[in-house]
Design a protein around this motif. Structure first.
Motif, PDB file in Angstrom:
ATOM      1  N   HIS A  51       5.539  39.113 -23.054  1.00  0.00           N
ATOM      2  CA  HIS A  51       5.984  39.245 -24.276  1.00  0.00           C
ATOM      3  C   HIS A  51       5.012  40.579 -24.787  1.00  0.00           C
ATOM      4  CE1 HIS A  51       6.927  35.198 -24.753  1.00  0.00           C
ATOM      5  NE2 HIS A  51       6.468  34.481 -23.492  1.00  0.00           N
ATOM      6  N   TYR A  52       4.407  40.616 -24.156  1.00  0.00           N
ATOM      7  CA  TYR A  52       3.607  42.436 -24.050  1.00  0.00           C
ATOM      8  C   TYR A  52       4.894  43.330 -23.603  1.00  0.00           C
ATOM      9  CZ  TYR A  52       0.332  46.004 -24.782  1.00  0.00           C
ATOM     10  OH  TYR A  52      -0.323  47.325 -24.805  1.00  0.00           O
ATOM     11  N   ILE A  53       4.978  44.162 -25.363  1.00  0.00           N
ATOM     12  CA  ILE A  53       5.323  44.623 -25.006  1.00  0.00           C
ATOM     13  C   ILE A  53       5.165  46.503 -24.730  1.00  0.00           C
ATOM     14  CG2 ILE A  53       7.510  47.655 -26.548  1.00  0.00           C
ATOM     15  CD1 ILE A  53       7.102  45.555 -28.494  1.00  0.00           C
ATOM     16  N   PRO A  54       6.091  46.973 -23.336  1.00  0.00           N
ATOM     17  CA  PRO A  54       5.097  48.467 -22.574  1.00  0.00           C
ATOM     18  C   PRO A  54       4.686  49.244 -23.395  1.00  0.00           C
ATOM     19  CG  PRO A  54       7.255  47.247 -21.551  1.00  0.00           C
ATOM     20  CD  PRO A  54       7.768  46.535 -22.452  1.00  0.00           C
ATOM     21  N   SER A  55       4.497  49.903 -24.065  1.00  0.00           N
ATOM     22  CA  SER A  55       4.299  51.004 -24.770  1.00  0.00           C
ATOM     23  C   SER A  55       5.272  50.505 -25.903  1.00  0.00           C
ATOM     24  CB  SER A  55       5.493  52.228 -24.008  1.00  0.00           C
ATOM     25  OG  SER A  55       6.376  52.358 -24.021  1.00  0.00           O
ATOM     26  N   GLU A  90      10.478  52.132 -18.607  1.00  0.00           N
ATOM     27  CA  GLU A  90       9.467  51.788 -17.136  1.00  0.00           C
ATOM     28  C   GLU A  90       8.355  51.359 -18.526  1.00  0.00           C
ATOM     29  OE1 GLU A  90       7.815  55.947 -18.032  1.00  0.00           O
ATOM     30  OE2 GLU A  90       9.369  56.500 -16.920  1.00  0.00           O
ATOM     31  N   ASP A  91       7.915  49.958 -17.205  1.00  0.00           N
ATOM     32  CA  ASP A  91       7.223  49.178 -17.687  1.00  0.00           C
ATOM     33  C   ASP A  91       5.489  49.814 -16.771  1.00  0.00           C
ATOM     34  OD1 ASP A  91       5.159  47.062 -18.355  1.00  0.00           O
ATOM     35  OD2 ASP A  91       6.547  45.697 -18.113  1.00  0.00           O
ATOM     36  N   PRO A  92       4.437  50.411 -17.467  1.00  0.00           N
ATOM     37  CA  PRO A  92       3.157  50.943 -16.938  1.00  0.00           C
ATOM     38  C   PRO A  92       3.235  49.306 -15.613  1.00  0.00           C
ATOM     39  CG  PRO A  92       3.304  51.554 -18.630  1.00  0.00           C
ATOM     40  CD  PRO A  92       4.414  50.110 -19.152  1.00  0.00           C
ATOM     41  N   LEU A 116       9.740  38.582 -16.566  1.00  0.00           N
ATOM     42  CA  LEU A 116       9.238  40.203 -16.388  1.00  0.00           C
ATOM     43  C   LEU A 116       9.518  40.357 -18.430  1.00  0.00           C
ATOM     44  CD1 LEU A 116      11.116  42.053 -14.160  1.00  0.00           C
ATOM     45  CD2 LEU A 116       8.759  41.223 -14.340  1.00  0.00           C
ATOM     46  N   TRP A 117       9.207  41.752 -18.741  1.00  0.00           N
ATOM     47  CA  TRP A 117       9.905  42.137 -20.273  1.00  0.00           C
ATOM     48  C   TRP A 117      10.827  42.346 -20.203  1.00  0.00           C
ATOM     49  CZ3 TRP A 117      10.944  46.298 -22.599  1.00  0.00           C
ATOM     50  CH2 TRP A 117      10.501  46.194 -24.051  1.00  0.00           C
ATOM     51  N   ILE A 118      11.557  41.979 -21.049  1.00  0.00           N
ATOM     52  CA  ILE A 118      12.928  43.061 -21.302  1.00  0.00           C
ATOM     53  C   ILE A 118      12.710  43.297 -22.650  1.00  0.00           C
ATOM     54  CG2 ILE A 118      14.163  42.273 -18.982  1.00  0.00           C
ATOM     55  CD1 ILE A 118      15.680  40.229 -21.309  1.00  0.00           C
ATOM     56  N   LEU A 141      18.015  43.565 -11.190  1.00  0.00           N
ATOM     57  CA  LEU A 141      17.594  43.776 -11.331  1.00  0.00           C
ATOM     58  C   LEU A 141      16.888  44.549 -10.201  1.00  0.00           C
ATOM     59  CD1 LEU A 141      14.478  44.172 -13.083  1.00  0.00           C
ATOM     60  CD2 LEU A 141      13.640  42.376 -11.787  1.00  0.00           C
ATOM     61  N   MET A 142      15.659  45.871 -10.248  1.00  0.00           N
ATOM     62  CA  MET A 142      15.796  47.380  -9.563  1.00  0.00           C
ATOM     63  C   MET A 142      14.450  47.677 -10.190  1.00  0.00           C
ATOM     64  SD  MET A 142      17.097  50.152  -6.659  1.00  0.00           S
ATOM     65  CE  MET A 142      18.079  49.469  -6.754  1.00  0.00           C
ATOM     66  N   VAL A 143      13.243  47.261  -9.142  1.00  0.00           N
ATOM     67  CA  VAL A 143      11.774  47.518  -9.594  1.00  0.00           C
ATOM     68  C   VAL A 143      11.925  49.236  -9.169  1.00  0.00           C
ATOM     69  CG1 VAL A 143       9.625  47.405 -10.357  1.00  0.00           C
ATOM     70  CG2 VAL A 143      11.110  45.087 -10.606  1.00  0.00           C
ATOM     71  N   PHE A 144      11.277  50.085  -9.461  1.00  0.00           N
ATOM     72  CA  PHE A 144      11.061  51.078  -8.600  1.00  0.00           C
ATOM     73  C   PHE A 144       8.906  51.421  -8.876  1.00  0.00           C
ATOM     74  CE2 PHE A 144      15.171  52.418 -10.191  1.00  0.00           C
ATOM     75  CZ  PHE A 144      15.798  52.961  -9.064  1.00  0.00           C
ATOM     76  N   SER A 145       8.856  52.445  -7.689  1.00  0.00           N
ATOM     77  CA  SER A 145       7.216  52.390  -7.333  1.00  0.00           C
ATOM     78  C   SER A 145       6.423  52.922  -8.466  1.00  0.00           C
ATOM     79  CB  SER A 145       7.158  53.087  -6.008  1.00  0.00           C
ATOM     80  OG  SER A 145       7.307  54.392  -6.778  1.00  0.00           O
TER      81      SER A 145
END
Length: 480
Positions: A51-55, A90-92, A116-118, A141-145
């Motif tokens: 529930h936390y917004i990445p930025s 982007e999600d740090p 995940l947050w969406i 869903l694909m998550v990059f490094s």
């Protein structure tokens, strides 16, 4: 073994040893890398909050892959489309480049996505929307490094169309889809189209009655009571294929109108056959018109097909009027000459037995009562001379009966017109001859003007101008 000391063999041995050493190092590195399960368990630990917004704000890039357009409906004013919608952000908290991953990207299904947050995006103007589930839920869903996420949804949508049918069936229709975040305003999520290709067609979109000729995208900020939202809108322009209407509507009606002109060559004596031909042509036009418009919405303005059909009915109706004129002119044909002469005299007399009323109605009425009095006296054997007839001036005679003089003037005017008409001596064959020339010429001029207007950009210009005026009037009404 002197050949083993050859310089070339020494070089081959060195390269072989080098390659074997590097391959052993890569194998050892692969054995020590972190697999997908280890990485996702490390990322989605208890400290991660969905529930936390990445930025603030999180920038979400969107693009669309159009797979198929299955239908465009005029009755419901919507269209059905199958597409892939892609989102990137982007999600740090999901960076795993420091975990020695075996791959730089990891693919998951929708079960991991739910953790995940969406940005909670949706098509806000769709009538219906569903994610395909054949044989499973089509969510990727694909998550990059580096913490970048890529989501892909395969969906089936029903969206609205702005139907303008004034040029039907030569019209172009615009259908819209608007995509935005449902929960987050511009202070939390910023939506934008992914450059350089925000919309990609996976194939040429062609339907039996429509063809996709253009599409455009736009990004605007829309104000709501809770703030400003980014809206991404894509507009699809469909051009109607009018070949079916030419074959099923225009050509049959044109043939029907030409058939109605056959009555001009049948002669004035074939009145029953000509009447049947004209009435059947009118009924055929009515049936064809109803067969076409029953699949269209009940709009209040005139369409191009309405102009064509109503004009065709007008031509057939005018041919029936021409038949009525010819029938009236030839109503006495085939009678004996003596009967014709008697009927003509009866028409001249107009069924009025008191012909002498046109000269002096007052004197004739007085003479009528005098004769009646004399006859009654003769019957009673009392012979009394009739009273002398007083002479009256024209002014005295016409003064008590002004309406009779006006009626006499009108009858004289009608009789003069009737005499002039008879002096012209227009025969029914002459009317048919000129009608056989006038009707095809007028219909050819109508076709030139009709096709020249609706098959060019002139009708589109008028349609756009009227739409702009209506939009301006609507905005003024909403403002006031």
């Amino acid at each position: 073994m002197g050949w083993m000391s050859h310089p070339g063999w020494v070089m081959v041995s060195f390269l072989t040893e080098l390659l074997s050493t590097s391959s052993r190092g890569i194998a050892q590195g692969m054995e020590n890398c972190a697999n997908d399960t280890t990485i996702i368990n490390a990322l989605l630990k208890e400290t991660y909050n969905k529930h936390y917004i990445p930025s603030h704000p999180t920038r979400v890039r969107v693009d669309m892959w159009v797979q198929e357009v299955t239908s465009v409906s005029e009755l419901t004013q919507d269209f059905e489309i199958d597409l892939y919608i892609n989102e990137f952000w982007e999600d740090p908290a999901l960076v795993f480049s420091d975990m020695n991953p075996c791959k730089n990207n990891i693919s998951f299904d929708d079960k991991v996505l739910q953790r995940l947050w969406i940005p909670n995006t949706c098509f806000i103007n769709s009538k219906s929307a569903a994610i395909h589930e054949s044989p499973f839920r089509n969510v990727f869903l694909m998550v990059f490094s580096n913490g970048t996420l890529w989501t892909n949804y395969r969906m089936k949508l029903t969206g609205p169309c702005d139907m303008r049918l004034k040029r039907f069936p030569f019209d172009k229709q615009r259908c819209y889809l608007t995509f935005e975040s449902f929960n987050y305003n511009t202070g939390e999520v910023r939506m934008q189209w992914n450059a350089p290709y925000p919309v990609i067609l996976l194939k040429n979109i062609e339907l039996p009655d429509f063809k996709l000729i253009n599409y455009s995208v736009i990004a605007v900020e829309q104000m709501y009571p809770a703030g400003w939202w980014d809206e991404l809108t894509v507009a699809f322009v469909f051009q109607r294929r009018y070949g079916w209407y030419i074959l099923q509507g225009y050509i049959p009606t044109m043939v029907t109108i030409v058939i109605s002109w056959i009555s001009f060559y049948l002669g004035p004596r074939a009145i029953p056959a000509r009447t049947m031909l004209g009435v059947n042509s009118l009924l055929a036009m009515t049936f064809q018109f109803g067969n076409i418009i029953r699949n269209l919405p009940r709009v209040s303005y005139v369409k191009a097909i309405d102009v064509w059909m109503l004009s065709g009915m007008l031509f057939i109706f005018l041919s029936l009027l021409e038949l009525a004129v010819v029938g009236f002119m030839s109503r006495n044909d085939g009678l004996p000459p003596r009967v014709k002469k008697r009927k003509r005299h009866e028409e001249d007399d107009e069924g009025f037995s008191w012909k002498s009323m046109q000269t002096s109605p007052h004197l004739e009425l007085r003479q009528f009562w005098v004769d009646k009095r004399v006859n009654s006296l003769r019957n009673s054997s009392d012979v009394v001379p009739p009273p002398p007839i007083e002479e009256y001036t024209p002014m005295e005679m016409e003064a008590p009966y002004p309406h009779i003089s006006k009626r006499r003037e009108k009858k004289r005017w009608f009789s003069s017109i009737r005499k002039r008409w008879r002096s012209i001596e227009i025969r029914p064959e002459t009317v048919d001859f000129y009608s056989a020339i006038f009707f095809p010429t007028a219909y050819m001029l109508f076709n030139i003007s009709y096709w020249g207007f609706y098959l060019t950009n002139l009708s589109e210009y008028f349609d756009d101008e009227m739409a702009a005026e209506q939009a301006g009037e609507t905005q003024e009404t909403l403002f006031f």
